[in-house]
Design a protein around this motif. Sequence first.
Motif: not given
Length: 181
Positions: A42-59
């Motif tokens: 459906e919408e990709a906003v939640g996935a985008t935020y989740l991936c951003k949070e993980l990237a900030e942790l170096g993942l």
Amino acid sequence: MSDTPALSSLTALVVDGATGPGRIVSIRLSAAGLRVAVVTVEEAVGATYLCKELAELGLTALPYRVCPFDADDAERVVSEVTEDLGQVDILVDLLPEDGFHEPATALGRAVLNGMAVAGHAGRVMVLRGASRRHWETVLAEHPSLSLDLIPAPGAAVDGDVADRSGLSTAEAVLLLLGIQP
């Protein structure tokens, strides 16, 4: 010595990976070192935020949006995931079976075909339900792939009270991959 590749060398594609048990699975797989494609229908906003949070942790986790019944869109997503993260080694399909989701959608078939073309052993993890025979039939065409059936959120597991949080679903995926929940 084990033939099992290190988790950090694997790519997982998690369908419905931004909410509920899929979110838990995406976070834990990423934390275990896998490259994770967080796929939403459906919408990709939640996935985008989740991936951003993980990237900030170096993942490593990247968001993708797909119509699971559109073969061209499914092929596009699988191609993008392969280009961005590498060959998909693990498919975790957490879409519930209902009027919206049918077993082995165009996305599922596109991922399976991509995994089979690579010729390496892969894992397919799907919610336990009426589609078991269908998935077994589809996977019979790809002997290098294995099928794991996992409990759906809200389903009682071995007679226990149903877990509506989806935690048992996420735990099952992680345990099957050898990751402590």
